[in-house]
Write a protein that holds these residues in place. Structure first.
Motif, PDB file in Angstrom:
ATOM      1  N   ASN B  51     -62.927  37.784  50.728  1.00  0.00           N
ATOM      2  CA  ASN B  51     -64.083  38.684  50.710  1.00  0.00           C
ATOM      3  C   ASN B  51     -64.006  39.698  51.822  1.00  0.00           C
ATOM      4  N   VAL B  52     -63.492  39.262  52.968  1.00  0.00           N
ATOM      5  CA  VAL B  52     -63.361  40.194  54.075  1.00  0.00           C
ATOM      6  C   VAL B  52     -62.398  41.309  53.708  1.00  0.00           C
ATOM      7  N   ALA B  53     -61.281  40.917  53.079  1.00  0.00           N
ATOM      8  CA  ALA B  53     -60.294  41.927  52.673  1.00  0.00           C
ATOM      9  C   ALA B  53     -60.912  42.900  51.680  1.00  0.00           C
ATOM     10  N   LEU B  54     -61.685  42.376  50.720  1.00  0.00           N
ATOM     11  CA  LEU B  54     -62.361  43.235  49.750  1.00  0.00           C
ATOM     12  C   LEU B  54     -63.327  44.184  50.444  1.00  0.00           C
ATOM     13  N   ALA B  55     -64.103  43.617  51.360  1.00  0.00           N
ATOM     14  CA  ALA B  55     -65.085  44.436  52.068  1.00  0.00           C
ATOM     15  C   ALA B  55     -64.384  45.568  52.814  1.00  0.00           C
ATOM     16  N   TRP B  56     -63.265  45.252  53.443  1.00  0.00           N
ATOM     17  CA  TRP B  56     -62.523  46.293  54.158  1.00  0.00           C
ATOM     18  C   TRP B  56     -62.023  47.360  53.199  1.00  0.00           C
ATOM     19  N   GLN B  57     -61.552  46.925  52.034  1.00  0.00           N
ATOM     20  CA  GLN B  57     -61.059  47.900  51.045  1.00  0.00           C
ATOM     21  C   GLN B  57     -62.158  48.895  50.682  1.00  0.00           C
ATOM     22  N   HIS B  58     -63.348  48.355  50.379  1.00  0.00           N
ATOM     23  CA  HIS B  58     -64.443  49.239  49.997  1.00  0.00           C
ATOM     24  C   HIS B  58     -64.826  50.159  51.145  1.00  0.00           C
ATOM     25  N   LEU B  59     -64.869  49.561  52.339  1.00  0.00           N
ATOM     26  CA  LEU B  59     -65.276  50.341  53.494  1.00  0.00           C
ATOM     27  C   LEU B  59     -64.299  51.474  53.763  1.00  0.00           C
ATOM     28  N   ASP B  60     -63.011  51.138  53.685  1.00  0.00           N
ATOM     29  CA  ASP B  60     -61.986  52.138  53.959  1.00  0.00           C
ATOM     30  C   ASP B  60     -61.998  53.232  52.905  1.00  0.00           C
ATOM     31  N   ALA B  61     -62.315  52.840  51.652  1.00  0.00           N
ATOM     32  CA  ALA B  61     -62.285  53.810  50.564  1.00  0.00           C
ATOM     33  C   ALA B  61     -63.480  54.748  50.598  1.00  0.00           C
ATOM     34  N   PHE B  62     -64.506  54.403  51.335  1.00  0.00           N
ATOM     35  CA  PHE B  62     -65.713  55.212  51.382  1.00  0.00           C
ATOM     36  C   PHE B  62     -65.387  56.607  51.892  1.00  0.00           C
ATOM     37  N   SER B  63     -65.748  57.603  51.087  1.00  0.00           N
ATOM     38  CA  SER B  63     -65.555  58.999  51.493  1.00  0.00           C
ATOM     39  C   SER B  63     -64.182  59.267  52.089  1.00  0.00           C
ATOM     40  N   ASP B  64     -63.143  58.811  51.421  1.00  0.00           N
ATOM     41  CA  ASP B  64     -61.771  59.112  51.875  1.00  0.00           C
ATOM     42  C   ASP B  64     -61.502  58.683  53.308  1.00  0.00           C
ATOM     43  N   HIS B  65     -61.615  57.406  53.562  1.00  0.00           N
ATOM     44  CA  HIS B  65     -61.218  56.837  54.861  1.00  0.00           C
ATOM     45  C   HIS B  65     -61.982  57.445  56.025  1.00  0.00           C
ATOM     46  N   ILE B  66     -63.219  57.823  55.776  1.00  0.00           N
ATOM     47  CA  ILE B  66     -63.941  58.474  56.860  1.00  0.00           C
ATOM     48  C   ILE B  66     -64.271  57.495  57.984  1.00  0.00           C
ATOM     49  N   TYR B  67     -64.300  56.192  57.666  1.00  0.00           N
ATOM     50  CA  TYR B  67     -64.624  55.217  58.699  1.00  0.00           C
ATOM     51  C   TYR B  67     -63.641  55.291  59.852  1.00  0.00           C
ATOM     52  N   ILE B 225     -69.239  56.837  65.506  1.00  0.00           N
ATOM     53  CA  ILE B 225     -69.460  55.698  64.619  1.00  0.00           C
ATOM     54  C   ILE B 225     -70.927  55.391  64.381  1.00  0.00           C
ATOM     55  N   GLN B 226     -71.789  55.640  65.374  1.00  0.00           N
ATOM     56  CA  GLN B 226     -73.202  55.302  65.181  1.00  0.00           C
ATOM     57  C   GLN B 226     -73.832  56.152  64.094  1.00  0.00           C
ATOM     58  N   VAL B 227     -73.538  57.439  64.118  1.00  0.00           N
ATOM     59  CA  VAL B 227     -74.101  58.306  63.086  1.00  0.00           C
ATOM     60  C   VAL B 227     -73.478  57.945  61.737  1.00  0.00           C
ATOM     61  N   GLY B 228     -72.188  57.616  61.779  1.00  0.00           N
ATOM     62  CA  GLY B 228     -71.524  57.201  60.548  1.00  0.00           C
ATOM     63  C   GLY B 228     -72.142  55.949  59.971  1.00  0.00           C
ATOM     64  N   LEU B 229     -72.474  54.991  60.847  1.00  0.00           N
ATOM     65  CA  LEU B 229     -73.081  53.752  60.359  1.00  0.00           C
ATOM     66  C   LEU B 229     -74.421  54.033  59.703  1.00  0.00           C
ATOM     67  N   SER B 230     -75.159  54.983  60.245  1.00  0.00           N
ATOM     68  CA  SER B 230     -76.447  55.266  59.629  1.00  0.00           C
ATOM     69  C   SER B 230     -76.241  55.946  58.276  1.00  0.00           C
ATOM     70  N   ASN B 231     -75.146  56.689  58.155  1.00  0.00           N
ATOM     71  CA  ASN B 231     -74.774  57.247  56.850  1.00  0.00           C
ATOM     72  C   ASN B 231     -74.472  56.147  55.852  1.00  0.00           C
ATOM     73  N   LEU B 232     -73.724  55.144  56.355  1.00  0.00           N
ATOM     74  CA  LEU B 232     -73.365  54.005  55.509  1.00  0.00           C
ATOM     75  C   LEU B 232     -74.610  53.264  55.066  1.00  0.00           C
ATOM     76  N   LEU B 233     -75.539  53.119  56.010  1.00  0.00           N
ATOM     77  CA  LEU B 233     -76.786  52.440  55.717  1.00  0.00           C
ATOM     78  C   LEU B 233     -77.504  53.146  54.575  1.00  0.00           C
ATOM     79  N   SER B 234     -77.499  54.480  54.635  1.00  0.00           N
ATOM     80  CA  SER B 234     -78.175  55.243  53.589  1.00  0.00           C
ATOM     81  C   SER B 234     -77.454  55.152  52.261  1.00  0.00           C
ATOM     82  N   SER B 235     -76.201  54.701  52.295  1.00  0.00           N
ATOM     83  CA  SER B 235     -75.478  54.599  51.029  1.00  0.00           C
ATOM     84  C   SER B 235     -75.535  53.194  50.465  1.00  0.00           C
ATOM     85  N   THR B 236     -76.283  52.318  51.123  1.00  0.00           N
ATOM     86  CA  THR B 236     -76.424  50.947  50.630  1.00  0.00           C
ATOM     87  C   THR B 236     -77.694  50.853  49.805  1.00  0.00           C
TER      88      THR B 236
END
Lengths: 452, 290, 292
Positions: B51-67, B225-236
């Motif tokens: 599950n961790v690997a899956l989660a990383w895949q999704h996270l990395d794929a978000f907006s073209d590796h923006i993380y 990263i903090q602003v990015g995390l809030s972006n991620l939050l808004s995409s959940t």
């Protein structure tokens, strides 16, 4: 120098520290060079007519990327942001700063907050461009009338909705057949069923009322005048019969647990009613509940859920329903490329309609795209029966007597009503305080409020 | 008796440690579970590494590796600004503590006042200044304001005012040391603890700062990263129902959010551990013997 | 000391401060002056005296917000100072691996700022999934909405703020305690003082300046509470208002309504409170006095 020999730290340490400071200064120098080298700001407003800056949220990024692909001769700068959803003030902040410096405005913005165009069109922001000369009337007329009405502020249309969020009645067909219940078509039948469920199958629910937008489902849909613009006056009248009769209908259900004052998105709701428990028998809610709620949040297995037409009040016509969202596209007044911006917006709302798992997120507001989208939705295999007829019918039934305002009303609902419902008060007893609090918020935002 | 007090001491420390650590343990275990399991299984249940690997895949794929860009940006802003902070704040603290020049009290007062100003009203004037300097959209628009770290100046000031005896410097001056020499050879080496403190407080403050980058940066690829995390939050979807329906394409749910949060803590933890070694006892030992 | 030498020291002292000055001016003093200017002018730039102040005081959210932060700051400040100093003293009792391990554990939540903590606290405060669910239920909250009921909010925010902020201050206090020469402690122990006496009578007075600094800043941080109510607002999807604290109100005034002048007025209110507290503390602890 005898004191120096006494020190516990030898000269080498001070040399090391000297070197560290030198390293620090080097880092600083490198950073400065790098920063000045890549100095030109990335999201500059379009200077020439072939450039476009578009702001989208993560869910709308595929649209922007597809546009870029289809239009290689237009230079599009796509910026993703948080979508200004969920009561954020991102766009207000940004527009304020852009206005004060006189530059930086993008050409097109997609917003997740359905009332953003309202303040964007007025002072002190004055950001939105009127669409009447930008998009031809025959195109604009293809949006459902309630949608166009929502985007019309002070008589001018300032936005087009990307997707609709019309409220329908979601039904768990499997459970309904299992219990032998008939699908209700009126609010009265729904309430009667709720009472039945509370005695025959306690623990199952027919709706919820604890979300920040629940009033849009139950009150807006039933024509309660809590946000009605008449000319330049805002009518907030919770004593109106349309409001009180709904409260009277729902109160027993809140009391017996068939309509709990919980939010569908909190973990405790999912634990109590979702997943394996599968206790959601029915739920009035917006079109996007389909995937976002039932599938992704509550993890209700496929083949159970479907949508039926919005509930009618006794035999009153026309049938009206509420709306929970529906993001608008806005074009900036200050754009140097209005034509390009309009072209983008039109393409994004009237052309972009892929199928399969890349499908548009949300029921397309542009009517001709709705049918193919609905077909795609039905073929996803998640639903027990085709939800298309219900969704289509509801698209045109959104009550236009509830206008969008520049202040957010969801927090007022949460704070004056939901908090109290949880501690056992009735909805009927909270209508008046709700109206009072809405009036305060409205006045603080500059509205002239009438209470009847 | 000694043993009892020792035991009581450990017990109290352990109770508080549990309070501080339990939510972190939850956060570490969260990406191992699926979104459904997060809600239905116990808080300390372990899911699977898959599950961790899956989660990383999704996270990395978000907006073209923006993380990855976000983490890189945060490192750049924090390290760049902290370098400047060290160069400006440590000498400033020294000067304020150990010499008496006109305006010393004024500077201390002004620094203190500025520290207690609410950030909301400072953002607009700083934005206007940065705009006047044509820095909007540039990394310096974040690094330069971050380099102003009055908290660090005060840490250095208090340290030098309390921990460094004046006799030491007087002795050096009697021996013929110039001011700069005294600073370089005595004050600076002895300031290792406070340099470490200022370094990591500045780093963490820059790492955690949300509002300034949020206001001055327009392009999401420049976000820290903090602003990015809030972006991620808004995409959940569960935090932002308005994004509803888009969740399936965007692929960000609570496990991905938990993983994103967890990874963002790692640099802070590393910096903390590295600077802790400098917080050694008794650095000034023996310096003033006799 | 010869007069020429002393004067030389004056100028030299200023030289050390010089690199810091442009930053102080550009990002501290000038913005502050601009904010003060905004507080006494209207949005067209005309001088309006205390108009903005009277106008914002009459806002229906102003008084509740100040009530909230008053309660919050009292709870928060007392618990922070007592617990931080207490824990730092406990940690300092015996240095070693164990204490550095504890220090790390105390500190690591500080890395979870703002948006990062939203997810964590949504789950921590929800009695159905929280590790602390038994504690929540004991306190009478069986649902998420109950654990964030209006009456509990000052305590919930104080808990979150303590969780994120205590670690950093513990580190500072521990560093402060480290500047105490161990011979003093040795001498006291030889004289027969127990660990508690040493902690309270010897160590505590010696870190007076640091504690004063912590109290000043924490008072300001407390009255300017923003992050915790904002994050619970997001986690609860709006169940907690976004104007619960005065600082949130200032932020909303500035950015939702475009009323920067009103926001500046509220901010000035907050600064004045912070300054009064700072003044009192500085006077009483001699924070600005250097060693004589």
């Amino acid at each position: 120098m005898r004191f120096f020999r006494r020190l516990s730290t030898p000269r080498s340490v001070s040399r090391r520290l000297g070197r560290t400071m030198l390293a620090g200064l080097t880092v600083l120098a490198m950073v400065t060079v790098a920063a000045c080298g890549g100095g030109s700001p990335k999201a500059a407003p379009s200077q020439d007519s072939k450039e476009l800056t578009v702001w989208v949220d993560a869910a709308r990024l595929p649209v922007a990327q597809a546009y870029v692909k289809e239009h290689p001769n237009v230079h599009v700068n796509v910026v993703t942001f948080d979508g200004d959803g969920n009561g954020a003030t991102t766009l207000q902040t940004k527009i304020q700063l852009w206005n004060r410096t006189g530059s930086g405005w993008p050409d097109v913005i997609f917003s997740e907050q359905v009332n953003d165009p309202v303040w964007m069109a007025q002072k002190p922001f004055e950001f939105a461009a009127p669409l009447t000369n930008l998009i031809p009337a025959d195109v604009l007329s293809q949006w459902p009338a309630p949608s166009t009405a929502q985007c019309t502020i002070n008589g001018t249309q300032y936005c087009v909705q990307d997707n609709l969020a019309q409220s329908v009645l979601w039904v768990n067909k499997k459970l309904m057949t299992q219990f032998g219940y008939a699908t209700p078509t009126t609010w009265q039948q729904w309430a009667a069923l709720g009472t039945k469920v509370a005695t025959e199958h306690p623990g199952y629910i027919v709706g919820n009322i604890g979300d920040s937008f629940s009033h849009w489902i139950y009150l807006w849909g039933n024509q309660c005048p809590l946000q009605q613009l008449n000319g330049d006056k805002l009518l907030i009248n919770p004593a109106d019969a349309h409001c009180t009769r709904v409260a009277g209908l729902i109160d027993p259900l809140i009391k017996n647990g068939a309509v709990p004052p919980l939010s569908v998105f909190t973990p405790d709701f999912a634990r109590k009613y979702g997943g394996a428990k599968d206790k959601v028998l029915m739920m009035p809610g917006p079109s996007w509940y389909a995937q976002a709620l039932f599938d992704q949040t509550l993890h209700i297995p496929a083949g159970q859920i479907t949508a039926t037409a919005p509930l009618q009040w006794e035999s009153e016509t026309p049938v009206t329903t509420g709306q929970v969202g529906g993001g608008p596209w806005i074009i900036a007044k200050h754009s140097h490329n209005l034509k390009g911006a309009a072209d983008f917006v039109v393409w994004a709302t009237t052309v972009f309609n892929p199928t399969g798992k890349d499908a548009r997120p949300g029921y397309p507001a542009y009517a001709p795209l709705a049918d193919p989208w609905l077909k795609g939705l039905a073929s996803s295999g998640y639903f027990a029966a085709d939800p298309a007829p219900a969704l289509k019918a509801a698209a045109g039934q959104i009550w236009t007597g509830w206008n969008l305002v520049s202040y957010p009303d969801q927090p007022v609902w949460s704070n004056t009503v939901v908090n109290q419902l949880v501690s056992g008060k009735s909805l009927s007893s909270r209508l008046q305080p709700f109206g009072d609090a809405l009036a305060q918020a409205a006045q603080a935002s500059g509205y002239t409020v009438t209470r009847q | 008796m000694r043993l009892v007090t020792h035991g009581v001491r450990l017990l109290i420390l352990a109770v508080f440690a549990v309070f501080f650590v339990v939510p972190i343990v939850w956060l570490i275990l969260a990406p191992t579970k699926s979104d459904e399991a997060l809600v239905t299984h116990g808080p300390f249940a372990f899911g699977s590494l898959h599950n961790v690997a899956l989660a990383w895949q999704h996270l990395d794929a978000f907006s073209d590796h923006i993380y990855r860009a976000w983490i890189g940006n945060s490192l750049g802003y924090a390290l760049g600004a902290t370098a400047i902070v060290l160069v400006t704040a440590i000498p400033a603290g020294y000067g304020l503590a150990l010499s008496d020049f006109p305006g010393r009290k004024l500077l201390l007062t002004l620094t203190l006042i500025v520290m207690i100003m609410p950030a909301a009203t400072l953002v607009l004037p700083i934005f206007l200044e940065l705009n006047w300097l044509h820095l909007i959209g540039n990394a310096l628009s974040v690094i330069l304001p971050f380099s102003f770290f009055p908290f660090g100046v005060y840490l250095a000031y208090i340290y030098y005012a309390t921990a460094l005896p004046r006799d030491l410097l007087d002795a050096a001056r009697i021996d013929g040391c110039g001011e700069w020499s005294a600073f370089r050879h005595i004050a600076l080496p002895l300031a290792r603890p406070v340099i470490a403190l200022v370094f990591f407080f500045s780093f963490v403050s820059d790492w955690n700062n949300f509002f300034l980058p949020y206001a001055v940066l327009a392009d999401s690829t420049q976000y820290p990263i903090q602003v990015g995390l809030s972006n991620l939050l808004s995409s959940t979807p569960s935090f932002n129902p308005a994004v509803g329906g888009g969740g399936q394409q965007v692929g960000i749910f609570r496990p991905e959010l938990a993983l994103a949060t967890l990874l963002a803590i790692v640099p802070v933890a590393i910096v903390f551990l590295a600077s802790q070694r400098a917080l050694v006892r008794g650095l000034v030992t023996g310096a003033v013997k006799e | 000391m010869p007069a020429t030498r002393k004067r030389g020291r004056h100028a030299q002292g200023l030289l050390f401060v010089l690199p810091y000055l442009p930053f102080l001016l550009l990002f501290g003093i000038l913005p502050m002056l601009y904010a003060l200017y905004l507080a006494v002018t209207s949005d067209t730039g005309a001088l309006v005296g205390i108009d903005n102040f009277t106008r914002t005081i009459r806002d229906y959210r102003f008084v509740p917000a100040f009530e909230h932060i008053l309660i919050y700051t009292s709870v928060w400040l007392v618990s922070l100072v007592v617990l931080v100093v207490g824990l730092a003293l406990l940690l300092h009792g015996r240095a070693g691996r164990v204490t550095s391990g504890f220090r790390f554990l105390f500190y690591i939540p500080g890395a979870l700022a703002g948006a990062s903590a939203v997810l964590v606290w949504l789950f921590m405060l929800d009695p159905s999934v929280s590790p602390g669910s038994s504690l929540l239920r004991l306190s009478g909250a069986h649902l998420f909405v109950e654990s964030i009921a209006p009456g509990r909010l000052p305590f919930v925010f104080a808990m979150i703020a303590f969780w994120t902020g205590a670690g950093g201050w513990i580190v500072v206090m521990y560093g402060a305690l480290n500047t105490i020469p161990p011979d003093l402690e040795e001498a006291a122990r030889i004289d027969g003082a127990g660990p508690i006496t040493i902690a309270l009578r010897l160590k505590l007075p010696l870190i007076r300046k640091w504690v004063a600094y912590m109290v000043i800043l924490s008072f300001a941080t407390g009255t300017q509470l923003f992050i915790e109510p904002q994050l619970v607002n997001e986690a609860s999807l709006g169940l907690v208002p976004d104007t619960w604290s005065s600082n949130q109100l200032a932020y909303q005034l500035a950015f939702r309504y475009g009323d920067f002048n009103g926001a500046a007025a509220v901010s000035v209110d907050l600064i004045v409170i912070g300054l009064i507290a700072a003044l009192i503390i500085v006077r009483r602890t001699g924070l600005f006095r250097t060693e004589e």
